[in-house]
Design a protein around this motif. Structure first.
Motif, PDB file in Angstrom:
ATOM      1  N   ARG A  40       0.738  -1.337  -0.002  1.00 23.61           N
ATOM      2  CA  ARG A  40       0.057   0.031   0.056  1.00 23.61           C
ATOM      3  C   ARG A  40       0.883   1.314  -0.194  1.00 23.61           C
ATOM      4  O   ARG A  40       0.355   2.437  -0.687  1.00 23.61           O
ATOM      5  CB  ARG A  40      -0.830   0.177   1.242  1.00 23.61           C
ATOM      6  CG  ARG A  40      -1.702  -1.068   1.365  1.00 23.61           C
ATOM      7  CD  ARG A  40      -2.876  -0.991   2.473  1.00 23.61           C
ATOM      8  NE  ARG A  40      -2.340  -0.898   3.836  1.00 23.61           N
ATOM      9  CZ  ARG A  40      -2.449   0.286   4.440  1.00 23.61           C
ATOM     10  NH1 ARG A  40      -3.126   1.076   4.336  1.00 23.61           N
ATOM     11  NH2 ARG A  40      -1.809   0.126   5.859  1.00 23.61           N
ATOM     12  N   PHE A  41       1.982   1.226   0.881  1.00 23.36           N
ATOM     13  CA  PHE A  41       2.753   2.351   0.702  1.00 23.36           C
ATOM     14  C   PHE A  41       4.137   2.243  -0.036  1.00 23.36           C
ATOM     15  O   PHE A  41       4.752   1.013   0.146  1.00 23.36           O
ATOM     16  CB  PHE A  41       3.234   2.691   2.311  1.00 23.36           C
ATOM     17  CG  PHE A  41       2.160   3.183   2.977  1.00 23.36           C
ATOM     18  CD1 PHE A  41       0.903   3.216   2.850  1.00 23.36           C
ATOM     19  CD2 PHE A  41       2.605   3.559   4.424  1.00 23.36           C
ATOM     20  CE1 PHE A  41      -0.260   3.358   3.520  1.00 23.36           C
ATOM     21  CE2 PHE A  41       1.520   3.998   5.373  1.00 23.36           C
ATOM     22  CZ  PHE A  41       0.123   3.959   4.799  1.00 23.36           C
ATOM     23  N   THR A  42       4.769   3.248  -0.483  1.00 22.39           N
ATOM     24  CA  THR A  42       5.749   3.169  -1.247  1.00 22.39           C
ATOM     25  C   THR A  42       6.588   4.373  -0.791  1.00 22.39           C
ATOM     26  O   THR A  42       6.231   5.539  -1.066  1.00 22.39           O
ATOM     27  CB  THR A  42       5.744   3.505  -2.801  1.00 22.39           C
ATOM     28  OG1 THR A  42       4.937   2.114  -3.251  1.00 22.39           O
ATOM     29  CG2 THR A  42       6.927   3.135  -3.502  1.00 22.39           C
ATOM     30  N   ILE A  43       7.834   4.088  -0.708  1.00 24.47           N
ATOM     31  CA  ILE A  43       8.864   5.119  -0.160  1.00 24.47           C
ATOM     32  C   ILE A  43       9.841   5.351  -1.266  1.00 24.47           C
ATOM     33  O   ILE A  43      10.147   4.453  -2.193  1.00 24.47           O
ATOM     34  CB  ILE A  43       9.720   4.861   1.311  1.00 24.47           C
ATOM     35  CG1 ILE A  43      10.696   6.079   1.669  1.00 24.47           C
ATOM     36  CG2 ILE A  43      10.591   3.549   0.706  1.00 24.47           C
ATOM     37  CD1 ILE A  43      11.162   5.752   2.928  1.00 24.47           C
ATOM     38  N   SER A  44      10.242   6.645  -1.575  1.00 21.97           N
ATOM     39  CA  SER A  44      11.249   7.071  -2.598  1.00 21.97           C
ATOM     40  C   SER A  44      11.962   8.146  -2.480  1.00 21.97           C
ATOM     41  O   SER A  44      11.607   8.714  -1.269  1.00 21.97           O
ATOM     42  CB  SER A  44      10.225   7.160  -4.069  1.00 21.97           C
ATOM     43  OG  SER A  44       9.841   8.225  -3.993  1.00 21.97           O
ATOM     44  N   ARG A  45      12.858   8.353  -2.859  1.00 24.63           N
ATOM     45  CA  ARG A  45      13.824   9.495  -2.505  1.00 24.63           C
ATOM     46  C   ARG A  45      14.150  10.053  -3.866  1.00 24.63           C
ATOM     47  O   ARG A  45      14.570   9.656  -4.971  1.00 24.63           O
ATOM     48  CB  ARG A  45      15.054   9.219  -1.922  1.00 24.63           C
ATOM     49  CG  ARG A  45      15.898   8.388  -2.450  1.00 24.63           C
ATOM     50  CD  ARG A  45      16.952   7.890  -1.241  1.00 24.63           C
ATOM     51  NE  ARG A  45      17.728   8.852  -0.696  1.00 24.63           N
ATOM     52  CZ  ARG A  45      18.585   8.978   0.353  1.00 24.63           C
ATOM     53  NH1 ARG A  45      18.264   7.818   1.145  1.00 24.63           N
ATOM     54  NH2 ARG A  45      18.987   9.872   0.681  1.00 24.63           N
TER      55      ARG A  45
END
Length: 122
Positions: A67-72
């Motif tokens: 459900r959640f996606t981390i990116s930078r």
């Protein structure tokens, strides 16, 4: 002086989406592991997700997987948390975290943001 400034929180209905951002300054961003934690009322702060310095490795808590996606974006000194299919139990203050080592637990975090409130209504 290191500053982590979160934005993007707010009120959303269950099933909706939000995108959190954390703008970092005062540190060599591309050298820091970044992460997100959250703290619901009356509960301890818990790990949500983290991302390696290059962005090639990410890790999510079981409660948010899929459900959640981390990116930078190292060119913008910013880390993001895309939150989809939100549930009422996702309601919490979300904190950005930076560490020269690991951010998998609060004790490993070198720097914290002040947090942004996410409220999911049923």
């Amino acid at each position: 002086q290191v500053q982590l400034v979160e934005s993007g929180g707010g009120l959303v209905q269950a099933g909706g989406s939000l995108r959190l951002s954390c703008a970092a300054s005062g540190l060599t961003f591309s050298s820091y592991t970044m992460g997100w934690f959250r703290q619901a009322p009356g509960k301890e702060r818990e790990f949500v997700a983290d991302i390696s310095v290059s962005g090639r490795r990410t890790w999510n808590a079981d409660s948010v997987k899929g459900r959640f996606t981390i990116s930078r974006d190292n060119t913008k000194n910013t880390v993001y948390l895309q939150m989809n299919s939100l549930k009422p139990e996702d309601t919490a203050v979300y904190y950005c975290a930076a560490s020269y080592g690991s951010v998998s637990s609060p004790s490993g975090v070198d720097n914290w943001g002040k947090g942004t409130l996410v409220t999911v209504s049923s």
